[in-house]
Design an enzyme around this catalytic site. Structure first.
Site, PDB file in Angstrom:
ATOM      1  N   MET A  30      47.634  21.093  57.433  1.00 16.47           N
ATOM      2  CA  MET A  30      48.157  21.379  56.100  1.00 16.47           C
ATOM      3  C   MET A  30      49.066  22.615  56.160  1.00 16.47           C
ATOM      4  O   MET A  30      49.392  23.205  55.133  1.00 16.47           O
ATOM      5  CB  MET A  30      47.011  21.604  55.112  1.00 16.47           C
ATOM      6  CG  MET A  30      46.149  20.351  54.967  1.00 16.47           C
ATOM      7  SD  MET A  30      45.225  20.301  53.423  1.00 16.47           S
ATOM      8  CE  MET A  30      44.231  21.755  53.564  1.00 16.47           C
ATOM      9  N   GLY A  31      49.449  23.011  57.378  1.00 13.97           N
ATOM     10  CA  GLY A  31      50.403  24.100  57.524  1.00 13.97           C
ATOM     11  C   GLY A  31      49.791  25.475  57.392  1.00 13.97           C
ATOM     12  O   GLY A  31      48.583  25.649  57.446  1.00 13.97           O
ATOM     13  N   GLY A  36      44.354  28.616  65.557  1.00 11.56           N
ATOM     14  CA  GLY A  36      43.480  27.434  65.558  1.00 11.56           C
ATOM     15  C   GLY A  36      44.312  26.166  65.692  1.00 11.56           C
ATOM     16  O   GLY A  36      44.062  25.315  66.544  1.00 11.56           O
ATOM     17  N   HIS A  37      45.358  26.066  64.854  1.00 11.86           N
ATOM     18  CA  HIS A  37      46.256  24.904  64.927  1.00 11.86           C
ATOM     19  C   HIS A  37      46.948  24.859  66.291  1.00 11.86           C
ATOM     20  O   HIS A  37      47.101  23.792  66.894  1.00 11.86           O
ATOM     21  CB  HIS A  37      47.346  24.999  63.849  1.00 11.86           C
ATOM     22  CG  HIS A  37      46.831  25.042  62.442  1.00 11.86           C
ATOM     23  ND1 HIS A  37      46.927  26.171  61.655  1.00 11.86           N
ATOM     24  CD2 HIS A  37      46.227  24.107  61.679  1.00 11.86           C
ATOM     25  CE1 HIS A  37      46.404  25.918  60.464  1.00 11.86           C
ATOM     26  NE2 HIS A  37      45.967  24.683  60.445  1.00 11.86           N
ATOM     27  N   GLN A  61      42.704  15.355  48.623  1.00 10.67           N
ATOM     28  CA  GLN A  61      41.453  15.916  49.131  1.00 10.67           C
ATOM     29  C   GLN A  61      41.032  17.198  48.406  1.00 10.67           C
ATOM     30  O   GLN A  61      40.075  17.851  48.798  1.00 10.67           O
ATOM     31  CB  GLN A  61      41.534  16.141  50.641  1.00 10.67           C
ATOM     32  CG  GLN A  61      42.466  17.242  51.077  1.00 10.67           C
ATOM     33  CD  GLN A  61      42.681  17.198  52.580  1.00 10.67           C
ATOM     34  OE1 GLN A  61      43.273  16.275  53.116  1.00 10.67           O
ATOM     35  NE2 GLN A  61      42.200  18.218  53.282  1.00 10.67           N
ATOM     36  N   SER A 185      41.390  30.747  59.793  1.00  6.23           N
ATOM     37  CA  SER A 185      41.605  29.790  58.713  1.00  6.23           C
ATOM     38  C   SER A 185      42.794  30.232  57.887  1.00  6.23           C
ATOM     39  O   SER A 185      43.021  31.436  57.693  1.00  6.23           O
ATOM     40  CB  SER A 185      40.357  29.745  57.819  1.00  6.23           C
ATOM     41  OG  SER A 185      40.663  29.116  56.594  1.00  6.23           O
ATOM     42  N   ARG A 187      42.968  30.074  54.888  1.00  3.04           N
ATOM     43  CA  ARG A 187      42.466  30.682  53.648  1.00  3.04           C
ATOM     44  C   ARG A 187      42.012  32.133  53.834  1.00  3.04           C
ATOM     45  O   ARG A 187      41.734  32.807  52.839  1.00  3.04           O
ATOM     46  CB  ARG A 187      41.312  29.852  53.095  1.00  3.04           C
ATOM     47  CG  ARG A 187      41.753  28.503  52.533  1.00  3.04           C
ATOM     48  CD  ARG A 187      40.597  27.777  51.879  1.00  3.04           C
ATOM     49  NE  ARG A 187      41.018  26.617  51.123  1.00  3.04           N
ATOM     50  CZ  ARG A 187      40.878  25.349  51.527  1.00  3.04           C
ATOM     51  NH1 ARG A 187      40.341  25.085  52.699  1.00  3.04           N
ATOM     52  NH2 ARG A 187      41.271  24.356  50.761  1.00  3.04           N
TER      53      ARG A 187
END
Ligand code: AMP
Length: 287
Positions: A30-31, A36-37, A61, A185, A187
């Site tokens: 989700m960009g 992590g990505h 979602q 994350s 977030r």
């Protein structure tokens, strides 16, 4: 790096790749990319001829009171990071292209969703399954890479791929963490400085739980209490603390076989999750 924004162009490109015998590795995101990505891309680069990353914040979602509108986005920065990491194609579809009309069918996830995030976020995994199924049909990858940060998502997608005989290998990748243990994350940027310090309790509580299991604790209730006592020290609201079998996510009475210890805490503007999947071979318990 090629940037593709339409489904048609993406599918045409992938079909050409497959026809010329090239293996496609796919990293759906989700960009607002972080290490992590990037670790998923690194793995995909090693195992495939062509790496495709998607960036799509999937409205399906997110619940009505969740953070879809304020989910962090920075496409320019993401493009640069994806390019540096070795992504060959960045697929960046529009919501209207992905969901142009009322759907005539609906994917509903039946198993592995009545607990953890599936319990706290009703409908979330139906949205995840729908978008992943669509992306797999568009990108046509040989392998798709998912982080164990979202271990329940991995379990659900494995089930989906098995149920529908999707010809893709699901490759789970380990959780990448900050130096102090906090799982990376998108977030995390929404944590206040105080919450950021408190947030290390998530990984710390998982470490303490693992240690207790190593020392012989076999009762999931005691393990959960131990985790609760550490998470209660934060200003966040504990969403769940669970010890379950993995990947079935069933309740267990004793620690045996493959298990997941999972936590979720809601801070003022960010809900954080973390987990540890381990097996009875790794932990010295009286099996
Ligand atoms: P997201 O953009 O949050 O939907 O994540 C896209 C993919 O990256 C998912 O497969 C996540 O599980 C994975 N991911 C996110 N954070 C991490 C992390 N800290 N370590 C490993 N994988 C991650």
């Amino acid at each position: 790096m090629k940037i593709v924004t339409t489904i048609k162009e993406m599918q045409t490109f992938s079909k050409q790749m497959l026809r010329s015998g090239k293996a496609i590795g796919f990293v759906p995101t989700m960009g607002y990319l972080h290490e992590g990505h990037m670790s998923l891309v690194e793995e995909a680069v090693k195992q495939n001829d062509c790496v495709i990353m998607s960036i799509f914040v999937n409205p399906l979602q997110f619940g009505p009171d969740e953070d879809f509108d304020r989910y962090p986005r920075d496409l320019k920065r993401d493009e640069e990071l994806a390019k540096q990491a070795g992504v060959d194609v960045l697929f960046y579809p529009d919501v209207k292209d992905m969901y142009p009309k009322e759907r005539t069918t609906r994917l509903t996830v039946q198993e592995r969703v009545d607990t953890l995030c599936g319990d706290s976020r009703p409908g979330h995994f139906d949205g995840v399954a729908t978008v992943v199924m669509k992306l797999l049909q568009i990108v046509l990858p040989d392998r798709a890479y998912f982080g164990m940060k979202d271990a329940q998502q991995v379990a659900v997608i494995k089930g989906l791929v098995e149920d529908y005989n999707v010809p893709v290998e699901v490759v789970p990748c380990p959780i990448i963490r900050e130096e102090d243990g906090l799982a990376k994350s998108s977030r995390n940027v929404y944590l206040t400085p105080t919450e950021r310090k408190e947030a290390i309790q998530l990984s710390r509580s998982l470490d303490v739980a693992t240690k207790a299991i190593e020392l012989g604790e076999t009762d999931p209730v005691i393990i959960k209490d131990l985790i609760f006592s550490l998470l209660k020290q934060t200003s966040g609201k504990i969403d769940y603390v669970e010890v379950l079998s993995y990947p079935d996510l069933g309740n267990i009475e004793v620690m045996k076989g493959k298990i997941i210890i999972a936590v979720a805490v809601q801070f003022s503007a960010a809900r954080l999750i973390d987990n540890k999947v381990t097996t009875s071979q790794e932990i010295a318990i009286g099996v």
